[in-house]
Design an enzyme around this catalytic site. Structure first.
Site, PDB file in Angstrom:
ATOM      1  N   LYS A   4       0.705  -0.976  -0.213  1.00 44.40           N
ATOM      2  CA  LYS A   4       0.177   0.085   0.154  1.00 44.40           C
ATOM      3  C   LYS A   4       0.556   1.468   0.180  1.00 44.40           C
ATOM      4  O   LYS A   4       1.403   1.308   1.195  1.00 44.40           O
ATOM      5  CB  LYS A   4      -1.048   0.319   1.409  1.00 44.40           C
ATOM      6  CG  LYS A   4      -1.942   0.415   1.240  1.00 44.40           C
ATOM      7  CD  LYS A   4      -2.544   1.511   2.422  1.00 44.40           C
ATOM      8  CE  LYS A   4      -1.585   2.822   3.387  1.00 44.40           C
ATOM      9  NZ  LYS A   4      -1.352   4.471   2.926  1.00 44.40           N
TER      10      LYS A   4
ATOM     11  N   GLU B 185      11.108   1.366  10.042  1.00 47.99           N
ATOM     12  CA  GLU B 185      11.435   2.566   9.848  1.00 47.99           C
ATOM     13  C   GLU B 185      10.893   3.947   9.839  1.00 47.99           C
ATOM     14  O   GLU B 185       9.290   3.664   9.525  1.00 47.99           O
ATOM     15  CB  GLU B 185      11.885   2.596   8.241  1.00 47.99           C
ATOM     16  CG  GLU B 185      12.389   1.243   8.186  1.00 47.99           C
ATOM     17  CD  GLU B 185      13.627   0.803   8.319  1.00 47.99           C
ATOM     18  OE1 GLU B 185      14.557   1.749   8.904  1.00 47.99           O
ATOM     19  OE2 GLU B 185      13.988  -0.331   9.023  1.00 47.99           O
TER      20      GLU B 185
ATOM     21  N   CYS C  24      13.629  10.845   6.709  1.00 47.46           N
ATOM     22  CA  CYS C  24      13.522  10.669   7.490  1.00 47.46           C
ATOM     23  C   CYS C  24      14.618  10.617   8.527  1.00 47.46           C
ATOM     24  O   CYS C  24      14.893  11.209   9.292  1.00 47.46           O
ATOM     25  CB  CYS C  24      13.334   9.423   7.372  1.00 47.46           C
ATOM     26  SG  CYS C  24      14.466   7.926   6.615  1.00 47.46           S
TER      27      CYS C  24
ATOM     28  N   GLU D 268       9.464  16.119  15.198  1.00 50.08           N
ATOM     29  CA  GLU D 268      10.365  15.649  13.639  1.00 50.08           C
ATOM     30  C   GLU D 268       9.926  16.685  12.774  1.00 50.08           C
ATOM     31  O   GLU D 268       7.818  16.701  12.627  1.00 50.08           O
ATOM     32  CB  GLU D 268      10.132  15.040  13.082  1.00 50.08           C
ATOM     33  CG  GLU D 268      11.122  14.221  11.868  1.00 50.08           C
ATOM     34  CD  GLU D 268      10.443  13.026  11.308  1.00 50.08           C
ATOM     35  OE1 GLU D 268       8.676  12.340  11.656  1.00 50.08           O
ATOM     36  OE2 GLU D 268      11.128  11.644  11.075  1.00 50.08           O
TER      37      GLU D 268
HETATM   38  P1  NAD Z   1       2.359   8.334   8.015  1.00 42.44           P
HETATM   39  O1  NAD Z   1       3.322   7.868   9.007  1.00 42.44           O
HETATM   40  O2  NAD Z   1       1.812   9.010   7.910  1.00 42.44           O
HETATM   41  O3  NAD Z   1       2.327   7.804   6.976  1.00 42.44           O
HETATM   42  C1  NAD Z   1       2.799   6.170   6.457  1.00 42.44           C
HETATM   43  C2  NAD Z   1       2.506   4.724   5.907  1.00 42.44           C
HETATM   44  O4  NAD Z   1       1.164   4.549   6.303  1.00 42.44           O
HETATM   45  C3  NAD Z   1       1.273   5.599   4.324  1.00 42.44           C
HETATM   46  O5  NAD Z   1       0.615   4.461   3.702  1.00 42.44           O
HETATM   47  C4  NAD Z   1      -0.542   5.936   5.627  1.00 42.44           C
HETATM   48  O6  NAD Z   1      -1.494   5.948   4.464  1.00 42.44           O
HETATM   49  C5  NAD Z   1      -0.124   4.570   6.209  1.00 42.44           C
HETATM   50  N1  NAD Z   1      -0.955   4.739   7.947  1.00 42.44           N
HETATM   51  C6  NAD Z   1      -0.626   5.497   8.774  1.00 42.44           C
HETATM   52  N2  NAD Z   1      -1.400   5.339   9.133  1.00 42.44           N
HETATM   53  C7  NAD Z   1      -1.711   4.036  10.148  1.00 42.44           C
HETATM   54  C8  NAD Z   1      -2.174   3.087  10.359  1.00 42.44           C
HETATM   55  N3  NAD Z   1      -3.220   2.933  11.289  1.00 42.44           N
HETATM   56  N4  NAD Z   1      -2.727   1.358  10.100  1.00 42.44           N
HETATM   57  C9  NAD Z   1      -1.647   1.646   8.585  1.00 42.44           C
HETATM   58  N5  NAD Z   1      -1.197   1.923   7.541  1.00 42.44           N
HETATM   59  C10 NAD Z   1      -0.860   2.948   8.304  1.00 42.44           C
HETATM   60  O7  NAD Z   1       3.867   8.949   7.108  1.00 42.44           O
HETATM   61  P2  NAD Z   1       4.666  10.046   6.367  1.00 42.44           P
HETATM   62  O8  NAD Z   1       3.633  10.785   6.269  1.00 42.44           O
HETATM   63  O9  NAD Z   1       3.976   9.158   4.412  1.00 42.44           O
HETATM   64  O10 NAD Z   1       5.722  10.293   5.763  1.00 42.44           O
HETATM   65  C11 NAD Z   1       6.677  10.371   6.629  1.00 42.44           C
HETATM   66  C12 NAD Z   1       7.374  10.024   7.938  1.00 42.44           C
HETATM   67  O11 NAD Z   1       7.914   8.760   7.761  1.00 42.44           O
HETATM   68  C13 NAD Z   1       8.402  10.746   8.448  1.00 42.44           C
HETATM   69  O12 NAD Z   1       7.983  10.316  10.174  1.00 42.44           O
HETATM   70  C14 NAD Z   1       9.597  10.084   8.189  1.00 42.44           C
HETATM   71  O13 NAD Z   1      10.900  10.494   9.289  1.00 42.44           O
HETATM   72  C15 NAD Z   1       9.316   8.284   8.223  1.00 42.44           C
HETATM   73  N6  NAD Z   1      10.091   8.009   7.221  1.00 42.44           N
HETATM   74  C16 NAD Z   1      10.808   7.300   8.036  1.00 42.44           C
HETATM   75  C17 NAD Z   1      11.705   6.712   7.412  1.00 42.44           C
HETATM   76  C18 NAD Z   1      13.275   5.723   7.283  1.00 42.44           C
HETATM   77  O14 NAD Z   1      13.746   4.665   6.794  1.00 42.44           O
HETATM   78  N7  NAD Z   1      12.944   5.777   8.786  1.00 42.44           N
HETATM   79  C19 NAD Z   1      11.858   6.666   5.080  1.00 42.44           C
HETATM   80  C20 NAD Z   1      11.527   7.772   4.999  1.00 42.44           C
HETATM   81  C21 NAD Z   1      10.026   8.175   5.665  1.00 42.44           C
END
Ligand code: NAD
Length: 496
Positions: free
Chosen positions: A187, A263, A298, A397
């Site tokens: 997804k 992650e 991230c 963050e």
């Molecule tokens: P997000 O957590 O809002 O969403 C990420 C994904 O999770 C999306 O596809 C979203 O639809 C899904 N999602 C959200 N809530 C969910 C739930 N309860 N159950 C299942 N799926 C769910 O994050 P974002 O805004 O898309 O991305 C930014 C974040 O990602 C930042 O915090 C960043 O640090 C992190 N990130 C981490 C890494 C890493 O390698 N550690 C890499 C890239 C981004």
């Protein structure tokens, strides 16, 4: 390619805005999510909102393909050959993939061509090479016994990706999962749903059996949650925020104690000592680590900790480096400061900076929207000095181009400032003193420490993942591959 016509690419997206399940397009008639392009806020297409039935449909297809397509039982070198072909097709498809990725995300097309697409292809190729390398081991037992472990795929992996590097993040999930013989239901983020559909098409062309790679569209609350909780999902791999990661971990526990790789977010320190060689280069490195993708990374190096003796000079040079950035559309040539993903996120960045200033921080530069030739949400790279560990901009963050600056006089002080109560994703150490660098490498609570550089190289063997609430488990490296395998223990009694 350094520019393209957004209207033409948007038209090509609208034709294929669906799920990709069992090797076929599935277009929903029901609920849809409007998808905006960050560069100008125009809603250019809509993606379906997959409900529990649609998730069930995708997982059923994946399960059937896992059982009947021969993918997990294929000779590993044959699976590797197909995955190498997949990687070649991705690299050869840059002219299609790059504008698709750039249109809907915050990645300038020139950068997508130079980095995102090649890095995606190379990530798949790297894991293809793993397919026949780790099969388990024979273990020491009594002479009359033969003991061993056999590495086996889980079955259907549920993968959930964020919006900030849609193709690359997807490749870190699907590469190891496929190489290990799993099927995947991926997804993507509801904000960047389309480019991975092209990957799914290329997978079929490469020879990955239909149903092994499925893409289901939708949001987190409905689609993501249904995917994680599905009884036939054997393993979950997630990249995104710490908040969503916690919810997913709870859902995994409640729906069958599923193994999960997380992650998550970060608030990574950059520690600069007065002896750091080539201060100008250090300044460029620090500027790059907070400004690339407008800080929507991230591992953004968002907390500068600098030895007092060089603080003024370094911060002034960082300001000069970020002043060169040019805001613009992701489809225009010359864009070096891309948009913020959404107006909501830009307003959040603005709010954190304003409240931090109200708490006593000093705005060194930036602190407002950037002028741009397109009407998206652009935010000027911002430096905040006079902050403390309690300032909101130091704690949160931000996921935007905001750098906080704190000074120190001793190594111990630097280490204490570097420790964040919640995050431990990455850290940078800049010094000429190798002994000090190694002491800090040991002492820092971070999943990755870069010394006299900041950011990833093409060394895919180096895993990535967070300490503390920045995550659990690793992507990339051998660990990223092993996370997609389970190990069966076998003990044979040779006396009968
Ligand atoms: P997000 O957590 O809002 O969403 C990420 C994904 O999770 C999306 O596809 C979203 O639809 C899904 N999602 C959200 N809530 C969910 C739930 N309860 N159950 C299942 N799926 C769910 O994050 P974002 O805004 O898309 O991305 C930014 C974040 O990602 C930042 O915090 C960043 O640090 C992190 N990130 C981490 C890494 C890493 O390698 N550690 C890499 C890239 C981004």
């Amino acid at each position: 390619m350094d520019q393209f016509d957004p209207a033409a690419v948007a038209a090509s997206v609208a034709e294929k805005a669906g799920h990709f399940i069992g090797g076929e397009w599935v277009v929903e008639g029901a609920a849809h999510i409007g998808v905006a392009r960050p560069s100008d806020g125009v809603v250019y297409a809509s993606a379906p909102l997959g409900d529990a039935q649609r998730v069930d449909h995708a997982v059923d297809n994946a399960k059937r393909a896992f059982r009947t397509s021969g993918w997990p039982r294929m000779a590993p070198r044959e699976r590797a050959r197909i995955l190498r072909r997949f990687a070649d097709l991705i690299a050869a498809d840059t002219a299609t993939l790059a504008p698709l990725e750039a249109l809907g995300s915050t990645r300038p097309v020139r950068d997508v061509c130079a980095w995102d697409v090649p890095f995606t292809a190379e990530g798949i190729r790297f894991y293809a090479e793993f397919a026949d390398k780790l099969g388990g081991e024979v273990v020491a037992t009594d002479y009359d016994h033969l003991g061993m472990t056999i590495a086996e795929p889980y079955g259907v992996v549920g993968a959930i990706a964020p919006w900030n590097f849609p193709l690359v993040m997807a490749s870190w999930k699907i590469g190891p999962a496929f190489a290990a013989g799993n099927a995947v239901v991926l997804k993507p983020s509801e904000m960047t749903p389309f480019s991975v559909l092209r990957l799914a098409e290329l997978a079929i062309e490469a020879g990955i059996p239909p149903g092994i790679f499925n893409v289901v569209q939708g949001d987190g609350a409905t689609t993501g949650d249904a995917l994680v909780r599905h009884p036939d999902i054997a393993k979950v791999t997630f990249t995104g925020s710490t908040r969503a990661g916690s919810a997913i971990m709870a859902a995994c526990a409640q729906s069958g104690t599923k193994p999960v790789t997380l992650e998550l977010g970060g608030k990574s320190p950059q520690i600069v000592f007065a002896d750091a060689p080539k201060l100008d280069e250090v300044a460029r490195r620090i500027a790059g680590a907070i400004a690339v993708n407008a800080g929507q990374v991230c591992v953004a190096g968002s907390r500068l900790l600098v030895e007092r003796a060089v603080a003024d000079e370094l911060v002034s040079r960082i300001e000069q480096a970020i002043a060169e950035l040019r805001a613009g559309a992701t489809w225009a040539s010359g864009t070096t400061l891309p948009p913020i993903i959404s107006e909501t996120q830009a307003a959040r960045i603005e709010g954190i900076v304003e409240r931090s200033v109200a708490e006593g921080a000093t705005l060194y530069c930036g602190g407002r929207r950037a002028d741009a030739p397109v009407p998206g949400a652009f935010y000027l790279p911002t430096i905040l000095t006079g902050v403390t560990a309690q300032t909101e901009a130091v704690r949160a963050e931000i996921f935007g181009p905001v750098l906080t600056v704190q000074t120190f006089d001793t190594e111990e002080e630097a280490l204490a400032l570097a420790s964040h109560p919640e995050y431990g994703l990455a850290a940078g150490v800049h010094t000429a003193d190798i002994g000090r660098a190694l002491r800090l490498v040991r002492a820092l609570e971070a999943g990755t420490v870069w010394v006299n550089r900041y950011g990833r190289s093409n060394d895919f063997m180096i895993p990535t993942g967070g300490y503390k609430r920045s995550g659990m488990g690793k992507d990339l490296g051998r660990q990223g591959y092993e996370a997609h395998l389970r190990f069966k223990s076998v003990l044979i009694d040779t006396r009968t």
